[in-house]
Design an enzyme around this catalytic site. Structure first.
Site, PDB file in Angstrom:
ATOM      1  N   CYS A  86       0.787  -1.240   0.000  1.00 35.03           N
ATOM      2  CA  CYS A  86       0.000   0.000   0.000  1.00 35.03           C
ATOM      3  C   CYS A  86       0.816   1.285   0.000  1.00 35.03           C
ATOM      4  O   CYS A  86       0.386   2.301  -0.558  1.00 35.03           O
ATOM      5  CB  CYS A  86      -0.924   0.032   1.216  1.00 35.03           C
ATOM      6  SG  CYS A  86      -1.772  -1.528   1.567  1.00 35.03           S
ATOM      7  N   CYS A  89       1.607   3.769  -3.115  1.00 35.80           N
ATOM      8  CA  CYS A  89       0.617   4.722  -3.630  1.00 35.80           C
ATOM      9  C   CYS A  89       0.133   5.694  -2.561  1.00 35.80           C
ATOM     10  O   CYS A  89      -0.095   6.868  -2.839  1.00 35.80           O
ATOM     11  CB  CYS A  89      -0.587   3.979  -4.211  1.00 35.80           C
ATOM     12  SG  CYS A  89      -0.254   3.183  -5.800  1.00 35.80           S
ATOM     13  N   HIS A  90      -0.053   5.208  -1.342  1.00 34.69           N
ATOM     14  CA  HIS A  90      -0.657   6.035  -0.295  1.00 34.69           C
ATOM     15  C   HIS A  90       0.362   6.746   0.587  1.00 34.69           C
ATOM     16  O   HIS A  90      -0.017   7.644   1.348  1.00 34.69           O
ATOM     17  CB  HIS A  90      -1.580   5.175   0.577  1.00 34.69           C
ATOM     18  CG  HIS A  90      -2.727   4.567  -0.179  1.00 34.69           C
ATOM     19  ND1 HIS A  90      -3.812   5.298  -0.615  1.00 34.69           N
ATOM     20  CD2 HIS A  90      -2.931   3.295  -0.611  1.00 34.69           C
ATOM     21  CE1 HIS A  90      -4.654   4.502  -1.257  1.00 34.69           C
ATOM     22  NE2 HIS A  90      -4.139   3.278  -1.280  1.00 34.69           N
ATOM     23  N   MET A 127      -6.858   0.972  -7.480  1.00 35.63           N
ATOM     24  CA  MET A 127      -6.882   0.222  -6.235  1.00 35.63           C
ATOM     25  C   MET A 127      -7.144  -1.250  -6.547  1.00 35.63           C
ATOM     26  O   MET A 127      -8.211  -1.613  -7.048  1.00 35.63           O
ATOM     27  CB  MET A 127      -7.991   0.764  -5.323  1.00 35.63           C
ATOM     28  CG  MET A 127      -8.187  -0.043  -4.053  1.00 35.63           C
ATOM     29  SD  MET A 127      -6.801   0.084  -2.903  1.00 35.63           S
ATOM     30  CE  MET A 127      -7.455  -0.869  -1.526  1.00 35.63           C
ATOM     31  N   HIS A 366       5.103  11.321 -10.735  1.00 34.48           N
ATOM     32  CA  HIS A 366       5.224   9.870 -10.610  1.00 34.48           C
ATOM     33  C   HIS A 366       6.227   9.356 -11.640  1.00 34.48           C
ATOM     34  O   HIS A 366       7.403   9.681 -11.567  1.00 34.48           O
ATOM     35  CB  HIS A 366       3.844   9.222 -10.766  1.00 34.48           C
ATOM     36  CG  HIS A 366       3.802   7.778 -10.399  1.00 34.48           C
ATOM     37  ND1 HIS A 366       4.231   7.312  -9.170  1.00 34.48           N
ATOM     38  CD2 HIS A 366       3.390   6.694 -11.092  1.00 34.48           C
ATOM     39  CE1 HIS A 366       4.075   6.003  -9.134  1.00 34.48           C
ATOM     40  NE2 HIS A 366       3.574   5.596 -10.287  1.00 34.48           N
ATOM     41  N   HIS A 409      -0.761   7.212 -15.965  1.00 31.78           N
ATOM     42  CA  HIS A 409       0.222   6.236 -15.500  1.00 31.78           C
ATOM     43  C   HIS A 409       0.904   5.642 -16.731  1.00 31.78           C
ATOM     44  O   HIS A 409       0.533   4.569 -17.207  1.00 31.78           O
ATOM     45  CB  HIS A 409      -0.420   5.147 -14.657  1.00 31.78           C
ATOM     46  CG  HIS A 409       0.587   4.327 -13.883  1.00 31.78           C
ATOM     47  ND1 HIS A 409       1.467   3.446 -14.489  1.00 31.78           N
ATOM     48  CD2 HIS A 409       0.869   4.274 -12.559  1.00 31.78           C
ATOM     49  CE1 HIS A 409       2.232   2.884 -13.565  1.00 31.78           C
ATOM     50  NE2 HIS A 409       1.887   3.371 -12.389  1.00 31.78           N
TER      51      HIS A 409
END
Length: 586
Positions: A86, A89-90, A127, A366, A409
């Site tokens: 996780c 991304c978070h 997700m 990113h 992305h």
């Protein structure tokens, strides 16, 4: 079969109602849970609070009255799952970036049941459906939902003393071969990430046989080639860098070092006179980058990336290095600093008097890649659904443009010659089916340069990578994070010539079916060409306990060419062809 659109589960954009089978996330709640785009401003994002406290990994910093209580063993297990699955991304501090923020002011309003069900079902916005795909058990999902209702623990810093304690030169430079000692075509080797095994597999692109498997860091994120083509540098999500010598009779790891707690990026010096001299790794935690000796990985300089954001000029304590790119115009690397929205130019010509230049771009930076000339760098800005374009010859920002209606992305993106608009760079999106084409040639196509000249629709949300090759007439688009197996197990292929049409059709390749694997989600991820550009390799990514594979497609005919199956192929994800990686061919 041909179709213009697949069956799409639509998840509303940030700030709108998000509907799950298990319930509804109201618009008002969503506004508090995710950044809102309004021009160049960002809406309700939890403020960054500087913390100078170093906490041991075992400390349960987040347990407060009113929060679900976790035993020390539960907290440690949840921490491990969050780090592995996780945090990328978070964020380690759960402030969000590519993924939504998960600070407790948000998670407590969402509540346990929503968190449990969202973890279980996922969304095509990126997700994963951790439960329905079998990646996490119901007990683990319950644990993670309770964990997110507690404050996160802050990991400790990681300085030179810590790095030096992990540094190993397994084969000294003077004991390595002075020439290539094997018969492999080293320009057509694939370095394949075996995500959950903590390994990479080197596969011969000609014979399709596994040359060797090598222990590396956990979930290797990328493999990068030295300029000479001799060494492969790989970095795991656990921030372990491994150096692989391809000249050995059987390629082996000759040096390693751990540069932090979590990382994603590594690259090497490529400018004339500095070939193979230095390597650089960028951390997610601590937020910093490390310059190393190229042949040994000895850490030489550590530089923090904490600082002010490019827009609101607020202090960012977790400014992660999301991607690194080696310039061909100067002895420089370009680092995407995610949370700050800064492209950092690092001049490695003088490490004692290190020169850094901050190029204000857009948040949250990113991944990305170069145009075909290697001059212009295209970086995805996730929070703003935008692409920031940097001129690496002048070290200046060219522009920031909206790429589409959802999170871009691109991976490294794809460079093609568009039949109407000339050279373009291509990106897909996590949150919807949009594929965008951006002009890259200000000399011969000035009207199209640095603009979205066309958007087309792919299969749906959950795209991670687009790919093409100078020798190919096709553009490939994966959708591995789409929660529908019928979409996640296939790829869309566009004939580049058809892009002259307003609504070009695409062909769907049933890669999962071609693999012969019947179990699992069979996520198809990261198209990668061989050196010649006449084959495309796809990973069939299943759970660790299930069979995975690599499927090879003939690019000319779009027919199945080979299936690589082996018990050793445990959760294959990223694949990096040595020639294409070294020469930035994509």
């Amino acid at each position: 079969m041909l179709r213009t659109r697949g069956k799409i589960m639509r998840f509303a954009p940030l700030g709108a109602a998000l509907i799950l089978a298990s319930g509804v996330w109201s618009a008002a709640l969503a506004q508090e849970a995710a950044p809102q785009v309004k021009g160049h401003e960002i809406g309700k994002v939890p403020p960054y609070v500087p913390s100078m406290t170093e906490m041991p990994k075992t400390e349960q910093a987040g347990q407060k009255p009113g929060s679900p209580q976790l035993t020390p063993e539960e907290f440690a297990a949840a921490n491990k799952i969050f780090f592995e699955r996780c945090a990328g991304c978070h964020g380690v501090l759960r402030k969000g970036a590519t993924g939504k923020p998960l600070t407790t002011d948000i998670t407590k309003k969402l509540g346990y049941e929503f968190l449990r069900d969202f973890i279980n079902y996922g969304s095509p916005a990126g997700m994963p459906n951790w439960g329905t795909s079998g990646q996490l058990t119901p007990q683990q999902i319950d644990l993670m939902a309770r964990y997110l209702l507690n404050e996160p623990a802050t990991p400790p810093e990681f300085g030179m003393k810590d790095m030096m304690a992990t540094w190993k030169v397994i084969v000294p430079v003077d004991q390595r071969p002075t020439k290539k000692m094997n018969d492999f075509d080293l320009d057509n080797i694939f370095s394949v990430t075996l995500r959950d095994a903590g390994e990479v597999a080197l596969i011969d692109g000609n014979s399709k046989k596994i040359v060797t498997r090598l222990k590396t860091g956990y979930a290797v994120h990328i493999s990068r080639m030295s300029d000479s083509g001799r060494y492969i540098y790989v970095i795991g999500r656990d921030a372990k860098v491994s150096l692989i010598d391809l000249w050995a009779p059987t390629p082996n790891v000759v040096a390693e070092v751990k540069v932090g707690a979590e990382a994603r990026s590594v690259d090497v010096s490529k400018y004339k006179g500095y070939e193979d001299k230095y390597a650089i790794a960028g951390d997610y935690w601590p937020p910093q980058f490390v310059i190393m000796d190229g042949p040994t990985l000895k850490p030489l300089r550590i530089v923090s990336t904490r600082g002010m954001s490019e827009d609101e000029q607020e202090y960012i304590p977790e400014s992660r290095v999301a991607a690194i790119f080696a310039s061909q115009y100067a002895p420089e690397w370009y680092l995407n600093l995610k949370e700050r929205g800064v492209v950092l130019a690092v001049d490695y010509s003088d490490l004692k008097n290190l020169k850094l230049r901050e190029i204000y771009a857009e948040r949250f930076l990113h991944d990305g890649g170069f145009d075909r000339t290697g001059r212009y760098l295209f970086s995805a800005a996730n929070a703003r659904n935008a692409i920031a374009i940097t001129d690496t010859k002048t070290d200046k920002l060219v522009t920031v443009i909206k790429s589409g209606g959802a999170t871009p992305h691109p991976g490294r993106g794809a460079n093609i010659i568009h039949p109407k608009y000339g050279p373009v760079w291509v990106t897909g999106h996590l949150g919807d089916e949009t594929i965008s084409f951006i002009g890259t040639d200000p000399v011969h196509h000035p009207k199209e340069a640095f603009k979205v000249v066309q958007t087309v629709q792919g299969q749906g949300g959950g795209d991670l990578f687009v790919k093409s090759h100078p020798g190919s007439k096709h553009l490939y688009v994966d959708t591995p994070l789409n929660p529908e197996a019928s979409i996640a197990s296939t790829v869309a292929v566009f004939d580049i010539a058809d892009l002259a049409q307003d609504k070009p059709q695409y062909k769907v390749l049933p890669i999962g079916e071609w693999s012969g694997i019947s179990e699992g989600m069979r996520r198809i991820v990261q198209p990668e060409f061989n050196k010649a550009g006449d084959e495309v390799w796809f990973s069939v990514w299943n759970a660790k306990s299930q069979q995975s594979a690599i499927v090879v497609v003939d690019d000319k005919t779009l027919k199945l060419k080979a299936v690589i199956k082996d018990a050793a192929l445990i959760t294959p994800t990223g694949k990096f062809n040595t020639n294409n990686t070294r020469k930035d061919v994509y």
